[in-house]
Design an enzyme around this catalytic site. Structure first.
Site, PDB file in Angstrom:
ATOM      1  N   GLY A 236       0.839  -1.199   0.000  1.00 23.93           N
ATOM      2  CA  GLY A 236       0.000   0.000   0.000  1.00 23.93           C
ATOM      3  C   GLY A 236       0.872   1.246   0.000  1.00 23.93           C
ATOM      4  O   GLY A 236       2.032   1.210  -0.436  1.00 23.93           O
ATOM      5  N   SER A 237       0.324   2.328   0.518  1.00 24.08           N
ATOM      6  CA  SER A 237       1.021   3.613   0.426  1.00 24.08           C
ATOM      7  C   SER A 237       2.191   3.687   1.411  1.00 24.08           C
ATOM      8  O   SER A 237       2.212   3.006   2.448  1.00 24.08           O
ATOM      9  CB  SER A 237       0.033   4.745   0.728  1.00 24.08           C
ATOM     10  OG  SER A 237      -0.480   4.567   2.033  1.00 24.08           O
ATOM     11  N   GLU A 256       5.658  -3.372   0.891  1.00 23.66           N
ATOM     12  CA  GLU A 256       5.724  -3.052  -0.543  1.00 23.66           C
ATOM     13  C   GLU A 256       4.959  -1.749  -0.717  1.00 23.66           C
ATOM     14  O   GLU A 256       3.724  -1.734  -0.634  1.00 23.66           O
ATOM     15  CB  GLU A 256       5.052  -4.168  -1.372  1.00 23.66           C
ATOM     16  CG  GLU A 256       5.604  -5.559  -1.139  1.00 23.66           C
ATOM     17  CD  GLU A 256       7.009  -5.749  -1.690  1.00 23.66           C
ATOM     18  OE1 GLU A 256       7.466  -4.908  -2.488  1.00 23.66           O
ATOM     19  OE2 GLU A 256       7.652  -6.722  -1.302  1.00 23.66           O
ATOM     20  N   LEU A 257       5.687  -0.635  -0.965  1.00 19.97           N
ATOM     21  CA  LEU A 257       5.063   0.687  -0.850  1.00 19.97           C
ATOM     22  C   LEU A 257       5.022   1.449  -2.176  1.00 19.97           C
ATOM     23  O   LEU A 257       5.125   0.855  -3.236  1.00 19.97           O
ATOM     24  CB  LEU A 257       5.807   1.486   0.233  1.00 19.97           C
ATOM     25  CG  LEU A 257       6.013   0.728   1.560  1.00 19.97           C
ATOM     26  CD1 LEU A 257       6.790   1.570   2.552  1.00 19.97           C
ATOM     27  CD2 LEU A 257       4.682   0.293   2.151  1.00 19.97           C
ATOM     28  N   CYS A 290       1.769   0.142  -8.890  1.00 17.00           N
ATOM     29  CA  CYS A 290       2.936   0.791  -8.265  1.00 17.00           C
ATOM     30  C   CYS A 290       4.108   0.921  -9.228  1.00 17.00           C
ATOM     31  O   CYS A 290       4.952   1.789  -9.062  1.00 17.00           O
ATOM     32  CB  CYS A 290       3.347   0.011  -7.031  1.00 17.00           C
ATOM     33  SG  CYS A 290       3.447  -1.731  -7.400  1.00 17.00           S
ATOM     34  N   GLU A 384       3.959  10.528  -6.329  1.00 13.57           N
ATOM     35  CA  GLU A 384       3.400   9.379  -7.041  1.00 13.57           C
ATOM     36  C   GLU A 384       2.010   9.761  -7.559  1.00 13.57           C
ATOM     37  O   GLU A 384       1.129  10.129  -6.783  1.00 13.57           O
ATOM     38  CB  GLU A 384       3.266   8.189  -6.082  1.00 13.57           C
ATOM     39  CG  GLU A 384       2.619   6.993  -6.743  1.00 13.57           C
ATOM     40  CD  GLU A 384       2.464   5.799  -5.798  1.00 13.57           C
ATOM     41  OE1 GLU A 384       2.201   5.990  -4.596  1.00 13.57           O
ATOM     42  OE2 GLU A 384       2.596   4.666  -6.279  1.00 13.57           O
TER      43      GLU A 384
HETATM   44  P1  NAD Z   1      -3.402   2.419   1.263  1.00 18.68           P
HETATM   45  O1  NAD Z   1      -2.098   2.541   1.966  1.00 18.68           O
HETATM   46  O2  NAD Z   1      -4.361   3.532   1.375  1.00 18.68           O
HETATM   47  O3  NAD Z   1      -4.185   1.114   1.774  1.00 18.68           O
HETATM   48  C1  NAD Z   1      -3.594  -0.156   1.734  1.00 18.68           C
HETATM   49  C2  NAD Z   1      -4.203  -1.014   2.831  1.00 18.68           C
HETATM   50  O4  NAD Z   1      -3.832  -0.449   4.108  1.00 18.68           O
HETATM   51  C3  NAD Z   1      -5.725  -1.071   2.811  1.00 18.68           C
HETATM   52  O5  NAD Z   1      -6.154  -2.362   3.178  1.00 18.68           O
HETATM   53  C4  NAD Z   1      -6.098  -0.064   3.872  1.00 18.68           C
HETATM   54  O6  NAD Z   1      -7.375  -0.293   4.441  1.00 18.68           O
HETATM   55  C5  NAD Z   1      -4.999  -0.296   4.900  1.00 18.68           C
HETATM   56  N1  NAD Z   1      -4.782   0.834   5.817  1.00 18.68           N
HETATM   57  C6  NAD Z   1      -5.011   2.160   5.565  1.00 18.68           C
HETATM   58  N2  NAD Z   1      -4.710   2.883   6.666  1.00 18.68           N
HETATM   59  C7  NAD Z   1      -4.282   2.010   7.615  1.00 18.68           C
HETATM   60  C8  NAD Z   1      -3.827   2.147   8.944  1.00 18.68           C
HETATM   61  N3  NAD Z   1      -3.790   3.349   9.551  1.00 18.68           N
HETATM   62  N4  NAD Z   1      -3.450   1.044   9.628  1.00 18.68           N
HETATM   63  C9  NAD Z   1      -3.491  -0.179   9.037  1.00 18.68           C
HETATM   64  N5  NAD Z   1      -3.931  -0.376   7.782  1.00 18.68           N
HETATM   65  C10 NAD Z   1      -4.314   0.701   7.075  1.00 18.68           C
HETATM   66  O7  NAD Z   1      -3.058   2.084  -0.271  1.00 18.68           O
HETATM   67  P2  NAD Z   1      -4.051   1.921  -1.515  1.00 18.68           P
HETATM   68  O8  NAD Z   1      -4.603   3.266  -1.857  1.00 18.68           O
HETATM   69  O9  NAD Z   1      -4.999   0.793  -1.291  1.00 18.68           O
HETATM   70  O10 NAD Z   1      -3.006   1.466  -2.636  1.00 18.68           O
HETATM   71  C11 NAD Z   1      -2.253   2.373  -3.376  1.00 18.68           C
HETATM   72  C12 NAD Z   1      -0.817   2.447  -2.890  1.00 18.68           C
HETATM   73  O11 NAD Z   1      -0.283   1.139  -2.815  1.00 18.68           O
HETATM   74  C13 NAD Z   1       0.075   3.201  -3.850  1.00 18.68           C
HETATM   75  O12 NAD Z   1       0.933   4.044  -3.122  1.00 18.68           O
HETATM   76  C14 NAD Z   1       0.870   2.110  -4.545  1.00 18.68           C
HETATM   77  O13 NAD Z   1       2.130   2.499  -5.056  1.00 18.68           O
HETATM   78  C15 NAD Z   1       1.001   1.110  -3.460  1.00 18.68           C
HETATM   79  N6  NAD Z   1       1.254  -0.218  -4.008  1.00 18.68           N
HETATM   80  C16 NAD Z   1       2.529  -0.718  -3.926  1.00 18.68           C
HETATM   81  C17 NAD Z   1       2.829  -1.943  -4.490  1.00 18.68           C
HETATM   82  C18 NAD Z   1       4.210  -2.521  -4.412  1.00 18.68           C
HETATM   83  O14 NAD Z   1       4.369  -3.692  -4.742  1.00 18.68           O
HETATM   84  N7  NAD Z   1       5.224  -1.774  -3.987  1.00 18.68           N
HETATM   85  C19 NAD Z   1       1.824  -2.682  -5.138  1.00 18.68           C
HETATM   86  C20 NAD Z   1       0.533  -2.148  -5.200  1.00 18.68           C
HETATM   87  C21 NAD Z   1       0.262  -0.904  -4.623  1.00 18.68           C
END
Ligand code: NAD
Length: 484
Positions: A236-237, A256-257, A290, A384
């Site tokens: 995620g982010s 993985e961010l 990502c 990003e």
């Molecule tokens: P996000 O970080 O908003 O959410 C990801 C997950 O984290 C979700 O399940 C969300 O509910 C959870 N989450 C959110 N806040 C949280 C908290 N405070 N505590 C615990 N969990 C929490 O990301 P997104 O919008 O779903 O995805 C997009 C991001 O993911 C982009 O930045 C992208 O680059 C990244 N991403 C990275 C890869 C990689 O392999 N590096 C792959 C896919 C996506």
């Protein structure tokens, strides 16, 4: 006219799954069709008490994890069950993630590979012999290492790969013999629910599987507060990744961010070969990958040709309803996200960028967009974008490109198109990224290979072999031989 795939949601549970049992807390949240904006499901908002129960059940039943042979069989059975229900998975992802039919089909094909490779890994988890006699006076000692499951693995996953990103965490965790608690994105909980049903039907012990739904800031943080969870695997982010790292304390994580992914077209590149790959890597999943190309570095001598070819190709792309078979670029995850990306494009244009193609928005659908003449100070350059937007950056020397890529806070992946082995090797040595793909884009991935980032893109490798290694503890066992 496309339908809303009414059959897709039949038998998809909207409840939480706690130690293999479907439960509800009484509170729900809504999941939407990403294109029409219509509500398609009400999902249980898992309570903190249910999360507690999931962790307790997992801890008490860790010994129920079957042996490697059986774990491998279960993962293979999951492949069989998903293959039989493939159409339902495609339809559900098209609705809740807004993927085109071909994007959803590709995600399934890749996720099945991830399961297959994990099934192989389940059967070959082993440690190593330690050469004790390398130290003086130790020739009568033998030693080896054992690999044992870490215990409870919590997988927190994003919206943009609801099938394969989840399987890249859950399949290795199962292969390694761990209990798993899954928290998918609140935007895409239905695919995760289907996967859990498949895993239970395939024979994974009920007590070792839970599915938690809800807001990251609530359900996600409750999971981080559970001290009995041993390992957090997160995609995620960067913002949330940092928080997870802080809260995990001495517990292990794999993160993985985010990224600003870059691909380079050198002066000797074969454009006919590169162009279709660049198009796919930029606009697939409406740019919400990502490793989507955000910066395309183009050798000065090729700028005019690349700009014209890319512009023609982009103008031929059809964007809109992902349920139609000929749509190339579907909606973004929300209208607010499309508005945010559109505002970054407008900001860049106001600061002097040139709009080569795209820029228009219709609700959550942002047209595939090409910008040139971008520079630092513009959001499209510095942050990003996670949208179907690519920026073109001319360069004179490879040193300039290395400086440009290494100066982003991220370091996930890069690609380069060149026939010059010296340039390729120089980039491989000097780019600060988790992976460099030569004659491929930044978005190239084989599900068996090590995959991960450096700097603000995270740490730890996905790829079943590497994830299994991280999701096990290594213990050393020594023998002192007693002579008769
Ligand atoms: P996000 O970080 O908003 O959410 C990801 C997950 O984290 C979700 O399940 C969300 O509910 C959870 N989450 C959110 N806040 C949280 C908290 N405070 N505590 C615990 N969990 C929490 O990301 P997104 O919008 O779903 O995805 C997009 C991001 O993911 C982009 O930045 C992208 O680059 C990244 N991403 C990275 C890869 C990689 O392999 N590096 C792959 C896919 C996506």
């Amino acid at each position: 006219m496309p339908t809303d795939f009414p059959d897709a949601l039949v038998n998809v549970s909207s409840l939480s799954l706690i130690a293999g049992v479907r439960v509800n807390s009484g509170a729900t949240f809504t999941v939407y069709n990403r294109y029409t904006g219509k509500a398609i499901a009400q999902i249980d908002q898992t309570s903190q008490e249910h999360i507690r129960q999931a962790v307790i059940a997992a801890r008490l039943n860790l010994k129920k994890a079957p042996d490697g042979y059986e774990r491998s069989r279960i993962l293979r059975k999951a492949v069989e069950l998903i293959t039989a229900r493939k159409q339902q998975f495609i339809d559900v992802m098209t609705l809740e993630a807004g993927f085109t039919v071909s994007e959803a089909s590709n995600e399934i094909a890749r996720g099945l590979d991830t399961l297959e490779i994990s099934a192989e890994e389940a059967k070959r988890i082993c440690g190593e012999m330690i050469p004790m006699d390398g130290n003086p006076g130790q020739k009568d000692r033998l030693a080896f290492t054992l690999r044992t499951p870490v215990g409870i693995v919590c997988a927190i996953t994003p919206f943009n790969a609801p099938f394969n990103a989840l399987l890249h965490k859950v399949a290795p965790a199962i292969a390694a013999g761990n209990a798993v608690i899954i928290k998918p994105s609140g935007y895409t909980p239905l695919t995760a629910s289907l996967i859990c049903d498949v895993l239970l039907e395939a024979g994974w012990p009920a007590e070792l599987l839970s599915l938690v739904h809800g807001e990251g800031a609530q359900a996600g943080e409750w999971l981080l507060d559970e001290q009995d969870i041993n390992f957090y695997t997160f995609t995620g982010s960067t913002r949330v990744g940092r928080l997870i790292q802080q809260k995990a304390g001495r517990r292990r994580t794999q993160l993985e961010l985010g990224s600003i992914a870059c691909t380079i077209i050198c002066d000797d590149a074969d454009l006919e070969f590169a162009l279709p790959r660049i198009l796919r890597a930029t606009f697939r999943k409406a740019g919400q990958v990502c490793t989507s190309i955000q910066r395309l570095y183009v050798a000065q001598s090729r700028v005019a040709e690349v700009t014209a070819s890319l512009e023609n190709a982009v103008r031929a792309l059809k964007s809109g309803d992902p349920r139609l078979g000929d749509t190339d670029v579907g909606p973004m995850i929300t209208e607010q996200e499309a508005i945010r990306a559109e505002s970054w494009i407008k900001e860049a244009v106001n600061m002097g960028a040139q709009l080569v193609a795209g820029g228009q928005r219709d609700k959550s659908v942002l047209a595939p967009t090409i910008l040139s003449n971008v520079h630092s100070g513009m959001s499209v350059f510095d942050q990003e974008i996670f949208a179907p937007v690519v920026t073109l950056l001319p360069f004179e020397t490879v040193a300039e490109v290395i400086e440009g890529i290494n100066s982003t806070p991220y370091g996930l992946a890069a690609g380069v198109f060149t026939n010059d082995v010296n340039t390729a090797f120089h980039l491989a040595r000097h780019l600060q990224v988790g992976g460099l793909h030569i004659n491929e884009t930044s978005s190239s991935r084989n599900d068996g290979m090590p995959y991960g980032g450096v700097k603000d893109s995270g740490y730890g490798f996905e790829g079943p072999k590497y994830a299994v290694r991280d999701m096990t503890d290594e213990k050393v066992v020594t023998f002192s031989l007693r002579h008769p």
